[in-house]
Design an enzyme around this catalytic site. Structure first.
Site, PDB file in Angstrom:
ATOM      1  N   ARG A  26       0.818  -1.227   0.000  1.00  0.00           N
ATOM      2  CA  ARG A  26       0.000   0.000   0.000  1.00  0.00           C
ATOM      3  C   ARG A  26       0.846   1.269   0.000  1.00  0.00           C
ATOM      4  NH1 ARG A  26      -3.718  -3.379  -1.667  1.00  0.00           N
ATOM      5  NH2 ARG A  26      -4.852  -4.508  -0.037  1.00  0.00           N
ATOM      6  N   ASP A  83     -12.046 -11.957   6.631  1.00  0.00           N
ATOM      7  CA  ASP A  83     -11.588 -11.252   5.440  1.00  0.00           C
ATOM      8  C   ASP A  83     -12.712 -10.300   5.014  1.00  0.00           C
ATOM      9  OD1 ASP A  83      -9.971 -10.541   3.293  1.00  0.00           O
ATOM     10  OD2 ASP A  83      -9.541 -12.601   2.703  1.00  0.00           O
ATOM     11  N   ARG A 137       2.578 -14.320  -2.786  1.00  0.00           N
ATOM     12  CA  ARG A 137       2.277 -13.865  -1.435  1.00  0.00           C
ATOM     13  C   ARG A 137       2.626 -14.886  -0.352  1.00  0.00           C
ATOM     14  NH1 ARG A 137      -3.868 -12.438  -1.696  1.00  0.00           N
ATOM     15  NH2 ARG A 137      -3.474 -11.681   0.429  1.00  0.00           N
ATOM     16  N   LYS A 165      -2.976 -15.275   8.058  1.00  0.00           N
ATOM     17  CA  LYS A 165      -4.100 -15.543   7.163  1.00  0.00           C
ATOM     18  C   LYS A 165      -3.678 -16.553   6.089  1.00  0.00           C
ATOM     19  CE  LYS A 165      -3.112 -11.412   4.354  1.00  0.00           C
ATOM     20  NZ  LYS A 165      -3.571 -10.050   4.007  1.00  0.00           N
ATOM     21  N   HIS A 166      -4.622 -17.292   5.504  1.00  0.00           N
ATOM     22  CA  HIS A 166      -6.066 -17.207   5.631  1.00  0.00           C
ATOM     23  C   HIS A 166      -6.546 -18.533   6.211  1.00  0.00           C
ATOM     24  CE1 HIS A 166      -4.749 -14.677   2.239  1.00  0.00           C
ATOM     25  NE2 HIS A 166      -5.715 -13.847   2.598  1.00  0.00           N
ATOM     26  N   HIS A 225     -11.712 -13.295  -4.007  1.00  0.00           N
ATOM     27  CA  HIS A 225     -12.209 -11.947  -4.287  1.00  0.00           C
ATOM     28  C   HIS A 225     -13.339 -11.998  -5.305  1.00  0.00           C
ATOM     29  CE1 HIS A 225      -8.246 -10.981  -2.578  1.00  0.00           C
ATOM     30  NE2 HIS A 225      -8.760  -9.799  -2.277  1.00  0.00           N
TER      31      HIS A 225
END
Length: 373
Positions: free
Chosen positions: A51, A250, A112, A142-143, A155
């Site tokens: 981010r 989530d 990831r 996670k997850h 998603h």
């Protein structure tokens, strides 16, 4: 809105980041609006999920750490991430990813993950967690209970994990169990539950608990997301594993959830199933509707005061990791950014040299299984 609702936490995304100083000011305003102690979180995994890439040197990916195979550099990564976040007003990072690396490129994990084996994920993600939490930022694994076997991105739509319960228990769960209970360093303060269905795990747990005259699960519920599954959350995570840390969902607006239920109803079911906090990341209307639904459930005594108080206690424990917020320091932020650039070069060099020195875990060639615990 924040002053009215007083949420337990707020999450920021790349769209909220204009400059480091602006983010620090924004988070100070968030804390003021929420009335004091509040979780201020971000997904700062590094790599694809970075981010701060517009205002700081790009953070490395878990894949880069995986290739370097260096716990020392993984811990340094966690520490630098903590400094980056503390300086800008965050106290929880929705990382590390504890899923095992699979061979599917469509499940949203890609670069990831820290490793293909439970022992490698425990080793590297655990070192990262050491650096992160010693830097006074709570980590969130996670997850749960592991998305390595998924073939679609949650998603977009609901992944159905076809692994047997034995495979989940013997492999996917191991990094979570290690970082919750069985390692010498920092332990997980919070866990994020996946939006995936685990039908074999759910059916196994249903059959097991039915021996105690537990009522049968509604038809089809085994194929609901783990987020709203009492089998995965309450029975597996809370009862069997006895995890008493903070449990966060989530994003409840992801396709895996909204194709089945409204955000408000799914939020209530997640809390009933054993979550402490629900994450709603975009639409204000969904946030307000979920708040109203949960408030109504309290009035109807569908949610107990005891459960709510337990959630508040777990939130407080996560907040205790960070303590008081720091003041923004532009010079230190620049220095941290430069160190992240150096870390990228160190990880690349380690990956090319093949250097690897385990700090803990099984001996080379050993296998870490849940049955070892």
């Amino acid at each position: 809105l924040l002053r009215e609702v007083r949420p337990g936490g707020v999450i920021l995304f790349g769209r909220n980041v204009e400059s480091a100083e602006q983010v620090a000011l924004l988070n100070a305003q968030v804390r003021d609006a929420c009335g004091g102690r509040v979780l201020v979180g971000v997904d700062q995994e590094g790599g694809l999920v970075d981010r701060f890439r517009q205002v700081c040197e790009p953070s490395p990916s878990a894949k880069a750490v995986r290739y370097a195979r260096s716990p020392h550099l993984a811990e340094k990564f966690g520490w630098l991430t903590a400094r980056l976040l503390r300086l800008t007003g965050f106290n929880i990072n929705f990382a590390p990813v504890l899923d095992l690396t699979g061979d599917n490129e469509e499940n949203g994990l890609r670069a990831r993950t820290f490793g293909e084996t439970p022992e490698m994920v425990t080793l590297l993600a655990g070192a990262y967690l050491d650096g992160l939490q010693r830097g006074k930022v709570a980590g969130c694994g996670k997850h749960f209970p592991g998305l390595g076997g998924s073939t679609v991105d949650s998603h977009r739509r609901l992944p159905v994990i076809t692994h047997t319960w034995e495979e989940i228990f013997e492999r996917d769960l191991v990094p979570f169990m290690d970082l919750m209970f069985h390692r010498p360093g920092e332990r997980l303060k919070s866990v994020m539950v996946s939006h995936a269905a685990f039908p074999d795990v759910s059916e196994f747990l249903q059959a097991w608990f039915r021996r105690t005259d537990d009522p049968p699960t509604l038809e089809g519920l085994h194929r609901f997301p783990a987020t709203i599954s009492g089998n995965v959350l309450m029975r597996l995570l809370r009862v069997i594993l006895k995890y008493d840390g903070l449990v966060i969902t989530d994003d409840m607006e992801m396709g895996a959830v909204v194709q089945t239920l409204s955000v408000a109803e799914a939020s209530l079911r997640a809390i009933e199933a054993g979550s402490d906090m629900v994450l709603i990341c975009e639409h204000e209307s969904n946030f307000v509707a979920a708040r109203d639904r949960l408030a109504a459930a309290m009035r109807e005594e569908r949610l107990s005061v005891r459960a709510v108080n337990a959630a508040l206690r777990r939130i407080d424990r996560a907040l205790d990791v960070a303590g008081e917020a720091e003041q923004f320091d532009a010079a230190e932020f620049l220095m941290v950014s430069q160190h992240i650039g150096e870390l990228n070069r160190e990880l690349k060099a380690a990956g090319e040299s093949g250097e690897y020195a385990p700090l803990y875990g099984t001996e080379e060639g050993g296998t870490r299984r849940s049955s070892n615990f």
